[in-house]
Design a protein around this motif. Structure first.
Motif, mmCIF file in Angstrom:
data_model
loop_
_atom_site.group_PDB
_atom_site.id
_atom_site.type_symbol
_atom_site.label_atom_id
_atom_site.label_comp_id
_atom_site.label_asym_id
_atom_site.label_seq_id
_atom_site.Cartn_x
_atom_site.Cartn_y
_atom_site.Cartn_z
ATOM 1 N N ASP A 13 5.194 7.707 -5.393
ATOM 2 C CA ASP A 13 5.126 7.472 -6.831
ATOM 3 C C ASP A 13 3.685 7.130 -7.225
ATOM 4 O OD1 ASP A 13 7.847 7.853 -6.979
ATOM 5 O OD2 ASP A 13 8.346 5.719 -7.040
ATOM 6 N N GLY A 14 3.240 7.691 -8.339
ATOM 7 C CA GLY A 14 1.889 7.413 -8.815
ATOM 8 C C GLY A 14 0.885 8.483 -8.475
ATOM 9 N N GLY A 15 1.230 9.417 -7.549
ATOM 10 C CA GLY A 15 0.336 10.515 -7.227
ATOM 11 C C GLY A 15 -0.979 10.056 -6.611
ATOM 12 N N PRO A 16 -1.975 10.952 -6.564
ATOM 13 C CA PRO A 16 -3.255 10.604 -5.935
ATOM 14 C C PRO A 16 -3.917 9.363 -6.510
ATOM 15 C CG PRO A 16 -3.109 12.966 -6.272
ATOM 16 C CD PRO A 16 -1.922 12.376 -6.961
ATOM 17 N N ALA A 17 -3.803 9.156 -7.820
ATOM 18 C CA ALA A 17 -4.459 8.000 -8.427
ATOM 19 C C ALA A 17 -3.895 6.682 -7.916
ATOM 20 C CB ALA A 17 -4.324 8.061 -9.949
ATOM 21 N N GLY A 18 -2.645 6.690 -7.454
ATOM 22 C CA GLY A 18 -2.027 5.468 -6.963
ATOM 23 C C GLY A 18 -1.983 5.352 -5.455
ATOM 24 N N MET A 19 -2.506 6.365 -4.732
ATOM 25 C CA MET A 19 -2.369 6.363 -3.273
ATOM 26 C C MET A 19 -3.071 5.178 -2.620
ATOM 27 S SD MET A 19 -2.623 10.334 -2.064
ATOM 28 C CE MET A 19 -1.226 11.448 -2.285
ATOM 29 N N GLY A 20 -4.260 4.845 -3.073
ATOM 30 C CA GLY A 20 -4.970 3.717 -2.488
ATOM 31 C C GLY A 20 -4.202 2.426 -2.645
ATOM 32 N N GLY A 51 7.640 19.836 3.520
ATOM 33 C CA GLY A 51 7.299 20.611 2.337
ATOM 34 C C GLY A 51 6.117 21.540 2.483
ATOM 35 N N GLY A 52 5.412 21.463 3.610
ATOM 36 C CA GLY A 52 4.332 22.401 3.869
ATOM 37 C C GLY A 52 3.028 22.056 3.176
ATOM 38 N N PRO A 53 2.044 22.963 3.252
ATOM 39 C CA PRO A 53 0.674 22.650 2.833
ATOM 40 C C PRO A 53 0.491 22.410 1.351
ATOM 41 C CG PRO A 53 0.885 24.966 3.426
ATOM 42 C CD PRO A 53 2.151 24.302 3.852
ATOM 43 N N GLU A 54 1.484 22.704 0.535
ATOM 44 C CA GLU A 54 1.369 22.420 -0.894
ATOM 45 C C GLU A 54 1.637 20.950 -1.203
ATOM 46 O OE1 GLU A 54 0.199 24.702 -2.878
ATOM 47 O OE2 GLU A 54 0.190 26.114 -1.213
ATOM 48 N N GLN A 55 2.081 20.189 -0.200
ATOM 49 C CA GLN A 55 2.337 18.767 -0.378
ATOM 50 C C GLN A 55 1.120 17.954 0.076
ATOM 51 O OE1 GLN A 55 5.126 17.612 -1.947
ATOM 52 N NE2 GLN A 55 5.408 19.817 -2.256
ATOM 53 N N PRO A 56 0.943 16.728 -0.433
ATOM 54 C CA PRO A 56 -0.263 15.953 -0.119
ATOM 55 C C PRO A 56 -0.312 15.500 1.334
ATOM 56 C CG PRO A 56 1.278 14.647 -1.419
ATOM 57 C CD PRO A 56 1.816 16.036 -1.415
ATOM 58 N N VAL A 66 -8.572 2.117 6.216
ATOM 59 C CA VAL A 66 -8.079 1.324 5.091
ATOM 60 C C VAL A 66 -6.940 0.409 5.548
ATOM 61 C CG1 VAL A 66 -6.959 1.446 2.828
ATOM 62 C CG2 VAL A 66 -8.809 3.043 3.393
ATOM 63 N N ILE A 67 -6.037 0.936 6.362
ATOM 64 C CA ILE A 67 -4.933 0.118 6.876
ATOM 65 C C ILE A 67 -5.469 -1.067 7.670
ATOM 66 C CG2 ILE A 67 -3.002 0.118 8.505
ATOM 67 C CD1 ILE A 67 -2.529 3.070 7.641
ATOM 68 N N ALA A 68 -6.442 -0.799 8.540
ATOM 69 C CA ALA A 68 -7.000 -1.874 9.357
ATOM 70 C C ALA A 68 -7.614 -2.971 8.494
ATOM 71 C CB ALA A 68 -8.041 -1.312 10.324
ATOM 72 N N ALA A 69 -8.226 -2.564 7.390
ATOM 73 C CA ALA A 69 -8.878 -3.542 6.512
ATOM 74 C C ALA A 69 -7.875 -4.424 5.776
ATOM 75 C CB ALA A 69 -9.772 -2.816 5.507
ATOM 76 N N HIS A 70 -6.624 -3.987 5.686
ATOM 77 C CA HIS A 70 -5.624 -4.732 4.919
ATOM 78 C C HIS A 70 -4.490 -5.247 5.795
ATOM 79 C CE1 HIS A 70 -7.376 -3.950 0.964
ATOM 80 N NE2 HIS A 70 -7.760 -2.808 1.491
ATOM 81 N N THR A 71 -4.733 -5.340 7.108
ATOM 82 C CA THR A 71 -3.766 -5.925 8.035
ATOM 83 C C THR A 71 -4.471 -6.945 8.917
ATOM 84 O OG1 THR A 71 -4.134 -4.053 9.547
ATOM 85 C CG2 THR A 71 -2.216 -3.938 8.085
ATOM 86 N N ASP A 273 9.160 5.573 -2.581
ATOM 87 C CA ASP A 273 8.870 4.142 -2.695
ATOM 88 C C ASP A 273 8.882 3.534 -1.293
ATOM 89 O OD1 ASP A 273 8.490 1.531 -3.437
ATOM 90 O OD2 ASP A 273 10.444 1.284 -4.403
ATOM 91 N N PRO A 274 7.885 3.842 -0.457
ATOM 92 C CA PRO A 274 7.902 3.367 0.923
ATOM 93 C C PRO A 274 7.789 1.854 1.039
ATOM 94 C CG PRO A 274 5.777 4.346 0.399
ATOM 95 C CD PRO A 274 6.680 4.635 -0.769
ATOM 96 N N VAL A 275 7.194 1.184 0.061
ATOM 97 C CA VAL A 275 7.040 -0.269 0.150
ATOM 98 C C VAL A 275 8.413 -0.941 0.205
ATOM 99 C CG1 VAL A 275 6.170 -2.318 -1.008
ATOM 100 C CG2 VAL A 275 4.787 -0.232 -0.976
ATOM 101 N N ARG A 276 9.330 -0.463 -0.622
ATOM 102 C CA ARG A 276 10.680 -1.039 -0.610
ATOM 103 C C ARG A 276 11.358 -0.808 0.734
ATOM 104 N NH1 ARG A 276 13.850 -5.036 -1.256
ATOM 105 N NH2 ARG A 276 16.024 -4.525 -1.749
#
Length: 292
Positions: A13-20, A51-56, A66-71, A273-276
């Motif tokens: 949810d949120g697309g590329p702008a929300g990925m970070g 979904g193949g290469p058309e998916q992000p 980034v994960i390492a910086a926030h764990t 919604d992977p966080v949930r």
């Protein structure tokens, strides 16, 4: 049993702008919830199973940084790096850097690779499988040489596929003698390499898991390795539903894999919604299987 997470789908949810923002939330929630490892699939195209290469698809090691910086506590690893994407010395340097900057929490997950359309579509060489296995073994040898001692074993390396005049690696990894090595896959060639070089295997779940682990035990005996010192992990979907209705089913499945000899379950979470999902697994599943 320990529970890990592999990020392999990014249609959040949120697309590329929300990925970070979403990635940081996943990292913090998973770390706080007791996930043992957060891994990222090593691809530049999304796979056909999602979904193949058309998916992000996010690049693996940038995402891991980034994960390492926030764990604070969980391990971080590519699950698993394709041997055809990088020169071995660059792979070792990248994992070393991740280990240093994460405070000693990096693993090297590596395998022979499989996604031919991705490689040819994006201009990466993709030799036949037999050659990729030769490259994989040389890559393991080079990584171990670069992690040898305080500077790396600086003697020249001459292989069939790679040549290094001076294997020097500074700074060295914080994890000594080296970041743990996980090899992905469960064929005979792969399991032989696990017995020879690795600290962990990552197999696919199925009715033959016990037979695969028995084969690994045989190879360990032949190679003079302690079978019990190798971490046995398996990768499969972790799904509990948005309301937790799948918790009992998932917990039962994990108990079956633990009985078969799997020590770490690395789960792929498919959800917008992977966080949930992380919250529910951390609250209801991780405590239920911790004693297995």
């Amino acid at each position: 049993m320990k529970i890990g997470l592999e990020l392999a789908e990014f249609g959040w949810d949120g697309g590329p702008a929300g990925m970070g923002r979403t990635l940081k939330q996943i990292a913090r929630v998973a770390d706080d919830a007791g996930f043992d490892l957060i891994g990222v699939g090593d691809h530049v195209w999304q796979g056909p199973h999602a979904g193949g290469p058309e998916q992000p698809q996010l690049e693996c090691f940038t995402t891991l940084a980034v994960i390492a910086a926030h764990t604070r506590r969980c391990r971080v690893a590519p699950v698993v790096a394709g041997v055809h994407f990088r020169q071995p010395a660059l792979l070792a340097k990248t994992v070393t850097t991740l280990d240093v900057l994460s405070g000693g929490r990096a693993m090297l997950g590596v395998g022979a690779g499989w996604y031919a359309d991705e490689a040819t579509g994006m201009g990466f060489p993709f030799p036949p499988l037999a050659q990729r296995f030769e490259m994989l073994e040389e890559t393991l040898q080079i990584c171990l040489r670069l992690w040898d001692g305080e500077r790396g074993d600086e003697r020249p390396f001459e292989g069939a596929h790679y040549r290094l005049e001076r294997p020097l690696n500074l700074p060295q990894s914080l994890t000594r003698p080296h970041p743990p090595i996980m090899i992905g896959g469960d064929g005979r060639k792969t399991l032989r390499l696990v017995a020879r070089y690795a600290d962990a295997c990552n197999v696919y779940p199925g009715p033959d898991v016990e037979a695969k682990l028995d084969l690994l035990r045989t190879y360990c005996a032949e190679e003079g390795r302690d079978y019990d010192a190798i971490e046995k992990s398996a990768i499969f979907p972790l799904t509990v539903g948005t309301d937790g209705t799948g918790v009992a089913e998932l917990t039962g499945e994990l108990r079956r894999w633990a009985d078969a000899g799997i020590q770490t379950a690395i789960g792929i979470v498919s959800s917008t919604d992977p966080v949930r999902q992380m919250e529910l697994i951390g609250e209801k599943v991780i405590p239920a299987v911790a004693d297995l």
